[in-house]
Design a protein around this motif. Structure first.
Motif, PDB file in Angstrom:
ATOM      1  N   ALA A 445       0.856  -1.187   0.000  1.00 25.45           N
ATOM      2  CA  ALA A 445       0.000   0.000   0.000  1.00 25.45           C
ATOM      3  C   ALA A 445       0.889   1.233   0.000  1.00 25.45           C
ATOM      4  O   ALA A 445       1.428   1.606   1.049  1.00 25.45           O
ATOM      5  N   PRO A 446       1.089   1.887  -1.132  1.00 21.84           N
ATOM      6  CA  PRO A 446       2.010   3.025  -1.207  1.00 21.84           C
ATOM      7  C   PRO A 446       1.636   4.171  -0.266  1.00 21.84           C
ATOM      8  O   PRO A 446       2.507   4.927   0.161  1.00 21.84           O
ATOM      9  N   THR A 447       0.355   4.321   0.037  1.00 23.96           N
ATOM     10  CA  THR A 447      -0.062   5.419   0.916  1.00 23.96           C
ATOM     11  C   THR A 447      -0.090   5.015   2.391  1.00 23.96           C
ATOM     12  O   THR A 447      -0.525   5.808   3.227  1.00 23.96           O
ATOM     13  N   PHE A 448       0.394   3.803   2.677  1.00 26.16           N
ATOM     14  CA  PHE A 448       0.335   3.346   4.066  1.00 26.16           C
ATOM     15  C   PHE A 448       1.192   4.225   4.973  1.00 26.16           C
ATOM     16  O   PHE A 448       0.784   4.558   6.096  1.00 26.16           O
ATOM     17  N   ALA A 449       2.390   4.597   4.503  1.00 23.96           N
ATOM     18  CA  ALA A 449       3.284   5.407   5.329  1.00 23.96           C
ATOM     19  C   ALA A 449       2.664   6.767   5.640  1.00 23.96           C
ATOM     20  O   ALA A 449       2.743   7.260   6.776  1.00 23.96           O
ATOM     21  N   GLU A 450       2.019   7.396   4.642  1.00 23.27           N
ATOM     22  CA  GLU A 450       1.389   8.687   4.878  1.00 23.27           C
ATOM     23  C   GLU A 450       0.211   8.559   5.839  1.00 23.27           C
ATOM     24  O   GLU A 450       0.019   9.396   6.729  1.00 23.27           O
ATOM     25  N   THR A 451      -0.595   7.494   5.661  1.00 23.59           N
ATOM     26  CA  THR A 451      -1.728   7.277   6.557  1.00 23.59           C
ATOM     27  C   THR A 451      -1.255   7.049   7.986  1.00 23.59           C
ATOM     28  O   THR A 451      -1.840   7.576   8.949  1.00 23.59           O
ATOM     29  N   LEU A 452      -0.187   6.272   8.132  1.00 27.61           N
ATOM     30  CA  LEU A 452       0.351   6.019   9.471  1.00 27.61           C
ATOM     31  C   LEU A 452       0.871   7.307  10.104  1.00 27.61           C
ATOM     32  O   LEU A 452       0.651   7.561  11.303  1.00 27.61           O
ATOM     33  N   ALA A 453       1.544   8.137   9.308  1.00 24.93           N
ATOM     34  CA  ALA A 453       2.062   9.399   9.843  1.00 24.93           C
ATOM     35  C   ALA A 453       0.935  10.306  10.319  1.00 24.93           C
ATOM     36  O   ALA A 453       1.007  10.900  11.403  1.00 24.93           O
ATOM     37  N   VAL A 454      -0.126  10.410   9.514  1.00 30.89           N
ATOM     38  CA  VAL A 454      -1.256  11.257   9.902  1.00 30.89           C
ATOM     39  C   VAL A 454      -1.921  10.719  11.163  1.00 30.89           C
ATOM     40  O   VAL A 454      -2.252  11.477  12.096  1.00 30.89           O
ATOM     41  N   ALA A 455      -2.129   9.395  11.209  1.00 36.08           N
ATOM     42  CA  ALA A 455      -2.805   8.814  12.365  1.00 36.08           C
ATOM     43  C   ALA A 455      -1.989   8.999  13.645  1.00 36.08           C
ATOM     44  O   ALA A 455      -2.539   9.338  14.705  1.00 36.08           O
ATOM     45  N   THR A 456      -0.673   8.797  13.565  1.00 42.14           N
ATOM     46  CA  THR A 456       0.147   8.949  14.765  1.00 42.14           C
ATOM     47  C   THR A 456       0.247  10.414  15.198  1.00 42.14           C
ATOM     48  O   THR A 456       0.264  10.713  16.397  1.00 42.14           O
ATOM     49  N   LEU A 457       0.315  11.322  14.239  1.00 42.69           N
ATOM     50  CA  LEU A 457       0.347  12.734  14.598  1.00 42.69           C
ATOM     51  C   LEU A 457      -0.966  13.179  15.235  1.00 42.69           C
ATOM     52  O   LEU A 457      -0.975  14.008  16.159  1.00 42.69           O
ATOM     53  N   LEU A 458      -2.072  12.642  14.747  1.00 46.39           N
ATOM     54  CA  LEU A 458      -3.348  12.917  15.405  1.00 46.39           C
ATOM     55  C   LEU A 458      -3.360  12.340  16.819  1.00 46.39           C
ATOM     56  O   LEU A 458      -3.853  12.970  17.763  1.00 46.39           O
ATOM     57  N   GLY A 459      -2.800  11.142  16.949  1.00 44.35           N
ATOM     58  CA  GLY A 459      -2.725  10.529  18.270  1.00 44.35           C
ATOM     59  C   GLY A 459      -1.838  11.288  19.224  1.00 44.35           C
ATOM     60  O   GLY A 459      -2.012  11.206  20.447  1.00 44.35           O
ATOM     61  N   ALA A 460      -0.878  12.041  18.693  1.00 50.13           N
ATOM     62  CA  ALA A 460      -0.029  12.880  19.548  1.00 50.13           C
ATOM     63  C   ALA A 460      -0.625  14.274  19.744  1.00 50.13           C
ATOM     64  O   ALA A 460      -0.500  14.857  20.831  1.00 50.13           O
ATOM     65  N   GLY A 461      -1.260  14.810  18.703  1.00 46.71           N
ATOM     66  CA  GLY A 461      -1.742  16.183  18.765  1.00 46.71           C
ATOM     67  C   GLY A 461      -2.965  16.368  19.641  1.00 46.71           C
ATOM     68  O   GLY A 461      -3.043  17.331  20.418  1.00 46.71           O
ATOM     69  N   LEU A 462      -3.928  15.457  19.564  1.00 46.63           N
ATOM     70  CA  LEU A 462      -5.154  15.629  20.338  1.00 46.63           C
ATOM     71  C   LEU A 462      -4.911  15.520  21.847  1.00 46.63           C
ATOM     72  O   LEU A 462      -5.335  16.402  22.612  1.00 46.63           O
ATOM     73  N   PRO A 463      -4.227  14.470  22.332  1.00 46.84           N
ATOM     74  CA  PRO A 463      -3.920  14.470  23.776  1.00 46.84           C
ATOM     75  C   PRO A 463      -2.998  15.613  24.178  1.00 46.84           C
ATOM     76  O   PRO A 463      -3.143  16.177  25.268  1.00 46.84           O
ATOM     77  N   GLY A 464      -2.028  15.950  23.302  1.00 48.21           N
ATOM     78  CA  GLY A 464      -1.148  17.069  23.614  1.00 48.21           C
ATOM     79  C   GLY A 464      -1.897  18.377  23.737  1.00 48.21           C
ATOM     80  O   GLY A 464      -1.567  19.215  24.585  1.00 48.21           O
TER      81      GLY A 464
END
Length: 480
Positions: A445-464
């Motif tokens: 899945a070529p877009t997997f890395a971008e999706t993972l980056a967005v999801a992890t940044l959301l996981g860091a940004g919302l609690p932060g």
């Protein structure tokens, strides 16, 4: 990381033990028919003359049994703090009962503050801007000289900046500049050993990166943005000229001049302030804090490399860098606005409860601004996931990255460097770890890395964002 983001609210004083051991406690002061505040002021004359601020008088009143209810019933004051202000007013000048308010401090105008903030942001962004603009010149250089030096320069710069601020407060500008210069020279000497066998270009690239981080650190610590900005502009112009055939030697010359201008304070005072003798425990604390701030800086660099700069073409400016180049100045202006509003509230309000209410309103506005990049990145990513946009996940990740940077600056400036390190490092390790240990997912899945980056940044940004809201709202976080 900018030192202007630190805001200090005076700590509430505690009553001295000698004041609590009086033979006649204040709670037994009798009611006076004419003015009970005047009688109370007569009893507390010595305390008022020796007090540091109204908070100390309020603490003495509370320690002697006069709470808000007693202040309202016996003295006609809405709170202990209001009563303390009236007691101080009556004691000092025998004027009509009134509440003393501190005189607002005189400071620079709004235009000067905005200009200084934008210059600080421009200097802070110089290493990133030159690195992105000169990407064609570093194409083919080993990653240890590019990514490795980025991590070392950013993390080392944050750690040395913390020590530089300590030296600035204790021994002055010259000592701070010398400490930073010595620290970066030591980093360069050690890093040159790690680059053995990588070639001459690798040494040049690493030296330029470390020099730019050293310039940013010493300029922000010594508060010489206006003196250095004139030497920064030629570096930006020379970087832009690389795309039109300008020689890289011109850029190297501009960087050399920039370093000389930035470290001019090293030759300043011939007789600097004598250093105060400090115990090993104090040094150990400073070194531990510096290491923690360095960890935050290295995490920011690693997150930038894995999200915004990984795989960029060497002959174009990546669109992922645009949110950072535009967002950092806006982020700095927001935090400076917050700082000035808090300082104005401290100057205008002597009542603790009124200050708490004002702090809540100011913090709510700041949190609303900090939430913009987090919510905007989430909206862009959601539009891609639901098919409303074909592409845009990488841009959404860059917007979220800018929001995470803003949250890290808030956390670190309020003494939560450990929390800031967690916010930046766990998404970095997750994205880099999955890309390294599960490369098949990226190929499938070529877009997997971008999706993972967005999801992890959301996981860091919302609690932060939630943690930052609690910290900004807490008056204790503004104390030294």
């Amino acid at each position: 990381m900018s030192g202007d983001s630190l805001v200090v609210v005076p700590a509430q004083r505690r009553a001295r033990p000698s004041e609590l051991d009086r033979p006649e406690p204040l709670r037994y002061v009798g009611r006076v028919a004419t003015d009970p505040v005047a009688a109370l002021a007569d009893r507390m004359r010595e305390d008022c003359l020796g007090a540091v601020d109204i908070d100390e008088i309020a603490a003495i009143l509370e320690a002697n049994g006069i709470n808000d209810r007693v202040a309202d019933r016996e003295y006609g004051a809405p709170s202990v703090f209001a009563l303390a202000g009236r007691v101080v007013a009556r004691t000092l000048d025998r004027a009509d009962t009134q509440q003393i308010r501190p005189v607002p401090p005189e400071g620079p105008g709004t235009a000067k503050v905005v200009a200084d903030t934008l210059m600080r942001a421009l200097i802070y962004l110089t290493p990133l801007a030159i690195g992105v603009g000169a990407a064609s010149e570093v194409d083919g250089v080993p990653r240890i000289a590019t990514t490795g030096t980025l991590l070392l320069g950013w993390g080392g710069g944050q750690a040395l900046s913390y020590l530089g601020y300590r030296a600035l407060s204790e021994r002055g500008r010259t000592a701070a500049a010398r400490l930073l210069g010595t620290g970066f020279l030591a980093l360069a000497a050690l890093w040159s050993l790690a680059l053995i066998g990588t070639g001459e270009r690798a040494y040049v690239v690493a030296a330029v990166q470390l020099a730019l981080f050293a310039v940013a650190a010493v300029t922000l610590v010594t508060n010489r943005e206006r003196a250095v900005i004139g030497a920064v502009a030629p570096c930006w112009l020379a970087t832009a000229g690389l795309r039109y055939g300008l020689s890289v030697v011109v850029l190297l010359g501009c960087v050399a001049v920039l370093v000389a201008v930035a470290y001019r304070p090293v030759l300043g005072e011939r007789q600097a302030r004598r250093p105060t003798r400090r115990r090993w425990r104090s040094w150990r604390h400073d070194m531990g804090c510096a290491a923690l701030y360095g960890l935050v800086g290295a995490g920011q660099a690693a997150l930038l490399r894995s999200v915004a700069l990984d795989g960029i073409a060497p002959h174009r400016v990546p669109v992922e860098a645009v949110p950072l180049l535009l967002g950092v100045p806006l982020m700095e202006l927001t935090l400076v606005w917050h700082q000035r509003r808090i300082a104005a509230a401290r100057a205008d309000l002597a009542d603790r409860f009124a200050f708490d209410r004002r702090l809540g309103r100011i913090s709510a506005g700041t949190v609303a601004v900090l939430a913009v990049p987090v919510l905007a990145g989430a909206a862009i990513a959601g539009a891609v996931w639901f098919g409303l946009l074909r592409t845009g996940q990488s841009f959404a990740a860059a917007v979220l990255l800018m929001g995470v940077y803003a949250l890290c600056l808030v956390l670190a400036s309020h003494g939560r460097a450990g929390t800031a390190a967690i916010v930046v490092w766990w998404p970095t390790l997750l994205v880099a770890g999955v890309g390294h240990w599960a490369p098949a997912l990226v190929h499938v899945a070529p877009t997997f890395a971008e999706t993972l980056a967005v999801a992890t940044l959301l996981g860091a940004g919302l609690p932060g964002l939630a943690v930052a809201a609690l910290i900004l709202r807490d008056p204790e976080s503004y104390r030294e």
